[in-house]
Design an enzyme around this catalytic site. Structure first.
Site, PDB file in Angstrom:
ATOM      1  N   HIS A 176       0.823  -1.220   0.000  1.00 31.30           N
ATOM      2  CA  HIS A 176       0.000   0.000   0.000  1.00 31.30           C
ATOM      3  C   HIS A 176       0.861   1.277   0.000  1.00 31.30           C
ATOM      4  CE1 HIS A 176      -3.341  -2.616   0.230  1.00 31.30           C
ATOM      5  NE2 HIS A 176      -3.415  -2.779   1.532  1.00 31.30           N
ATOM      6  N   HIS A 218     -10.535   0.856   0.361  1.00 32.50           N
ATOM      7  CA  HIS A 218     -10.237  -0.247   1.275  1.00 32.50           C
ATOM      8  C   HIS A 218     -11.304  -0.385   2.360  1.00 32.50           C
ATOM      9  CE1 HIS A 218      -7.705  -3.234   3.145  1.00 32.50           C
ATOM     10  NE2 HIS A 218      -6.681  -2.980   2.344  1.00 32.50           N
ATOM     11  N   GLU A 236     -11.313  -4.833  -3.200  1.00 33.79           N
ATOM     12  CA  GLU A 236     -10.365  -3.806  -3.638  1.00 33.79           C
ATOM     13  C   GLU A 236     -10.155  -3.918  -5.143  1.00 33.79           C
ATOM     14  OE1 GLU A 236      -6.886  -4.050  -0.830  1.00 33.79           O
ATOM     15  OE2 GLU A 236      -8.242  -5.476   0.072  1.00 33.79           O
TER      16      GLU A 236
HETATM   17  C1  BGC Z   1      -3.903  -6.820   1.618  1.00 31.64           C
HETATM   18  C2  BGC Z   1      -3.684  -7.601   2.882  1.00 31.64           C
HETATM   19  C3  BGC Z   1      -3.393  -6.622   3.989  1.00 31.64           C
HETATM   20  C4  BGC Z   1      -4.549  -5.684   4.114  1.00 31.64           C
HETATM   21  C5  BGC Z   1      -4.369  -4.647   5.203  1.00 31.64           C
HETATM   22  C6  BGC Z   1      -5.039  -5.890   1.831  1.00 31.64           C
HETATM   23  O1  BGC Z   1      -5.226  -5.111   0.699  1.00 31.64           O
HETATM   24  O2  BGC Z   1      -4.154  -7.653   0.520  1.00 31.64           O
HETATM   25  O3  BGC Z   1      -2.634  -8.506   2.709  1.00 31.64           O
HETATM   26  O4  BGC Z   1      -3.210  -7.298   5.188  1.00 31.64           O
HETATM   27  O5  BGC Z   1      -4.743  -5.023   2.908  1.00 31.64           O
HETATM   28  O6  BGC Z   1      -3.149  -4.020   5.084  1.00 31.64           O
END
Ligand code: BGC
Length: 349
Positions: free
Chosen positions: A105, A179, A315
């Site tokens: 991210h 998210h 997502e």
């Molecule tokens: C990811 C996960 C992660 C989560 C929170 C998601 O987009 O795929 O692996 O733990 O975000 O960070």
């Protein structure tokens, strides 16, 4: 229909954070912060109650450095970039290693902790909120400035329409997602394991034990990843299948059967007991389904503790690590061109 606002708190730098609530003509309500464009609640009217179907935190401080990214918009590049590095136009760019050797991210300066300029509008479709921000050159390690506008509209057809528009002055990878963590029985109702998931996808991108794509695109036929016939999320989540064992549940990118030209049906989730359904439409090529595998009693709003699998994220995105895989759809936004994508969450209740 209405738009109201109130003070939500202050950032650690003393900036005032405002919460904006959009209400449509059917009494659906969605609230966002100008901090991280975070969706803090989404209320669905059902009988004489309103069900809050997204997870959230209590205060700005709880949202600061929040590794779950509850309700936020993630950019400039969501999900993982392997080795926290990529090469573009012959130049190597290094990103933060905030997930082992990899970048998740976009690293240690995430979009969920940034302040946006906000404008609200009463549109013919319903109330709308626009977030804008100029990301400077080399922010998070990415080349070029990026002028970003994110719009959420709550339509009178009970849709939350999430639109992103970005223009950069240098070629740069871009993949921006929302998210939100959905639990259609209510964020405080326990797990989503009995909610029924449909995915319009014939394949997914295989990942290694660190959740980095190997480059292989795997047909879902005959695997627990096949949701083309809707099934409860929990039905196969504990199957003896390496990708599920590696991720501790679903945390994978599905390659959507969508053309990319229109906003098309990508997924749906249904809580049959409560009678609430959500459909997800997009024009992006990928969808990360993340079933909250890392939640473990996390403190939420209203004193709620979120157990593992308390929610499911939808997502929409370019495939993770696309920038390092030529066989994936290209996530490179060319200088001066527009990154323009739409995702719709439509609620039926
Ligand atoms: C990811 C996960 C992660 C989560 C929170 C998601 O987009 O795929 O692996 O733990 O975000 O960070």
């Amino acid at each position: 229909m209405s738009i109201t606002s109130k003070e939500f708190g202050k950032t650690n730098n003393g900036e005032k954070v405002t919460a904006y609530t959009l209400t449509n003509k059917n009494g659906m309500e969605v609230t966002f912060l100008d901090f991280g464009a975070i969706m803090t609640s989404l209320l669905i009217p059902k009988g004489d109650k309103k069900i809050d179907v997204v997870c959230g935190r209590e205060t700005v401080q709880d949202y600061t450095g929040d590794g779950t990214y509850f309700g936020s918009v993630v950019g400039r590049y969501c999900n993982r970039i392997g080795g926290a590095a990529f090469t573009l136009n012959g130049v190597e760019y290094k990103l933060d290693k905030n997930d082992g050797e990899n970048c998740l991210h976009s690293g240690f300066s995430p979009y969920n902790n940034m302040m946006y300029e906000v404008e609200t509008n009463e549109t013919p479709d319903g109330p709308s909120i626009e977030f804008s921000r100029l990301s400077p050159d080399m922010e998070q390690g990415f080349p070029g400035k990026l002028d970003l506008t994110i719009t959420f509209t709550l339509t009178n057809d009970n849709e939350v329409v999430f639109e992103t528009l970005a223009v950069g002055d240098k070629d740069t990878p871009v993949s921006i997602t929302d998210h939100a963590y959905f639990n259609l029985a209510g964020h405080d109702s326990g797990t989503i394991l009995d909610q029924v998931l449909y995915l319009n996808a014939d394949a997914f991108t295989l990942t290694d034990a660190a959740s980095i794509p190997t480059g292989e695109i795997v047909d879902v036929t005959g695997t627990p990843m096949d949701f083309r016939t809707p099934k409860p999320i929990g039905q196969d989540i504990k199957a003896d299948y390496q990708p599920l064992l590696d991720a501790g549940g679903y945390d994978h990118n599905w390659c959507l059967n969508v053309s990319g030209k229109d906003v098309e049906l990508a997924a749906s989730l249904e809580d049959k007991k409560g009678g609430v359904k959500m459909e997800v439409y997009t024009d992006l090529p990928g969808l990360q389904i993340y079933t909250g595998n890392f939640l473990d009693g996390d403190a939420g709003k209203g004193g709620v503790k979120y157990p593992r699998n308390a929610a499911c994220c939808f997502e929409t995105q370019f495939y993770p690590d696309s920038v390092n895989h030529d066989n994936f759809p290209s996530c490179i936004l060319k200088a001066g061109e527009k990154y323009e994508y739409t995702t719709i969450y439509k609620f039926i209740f």
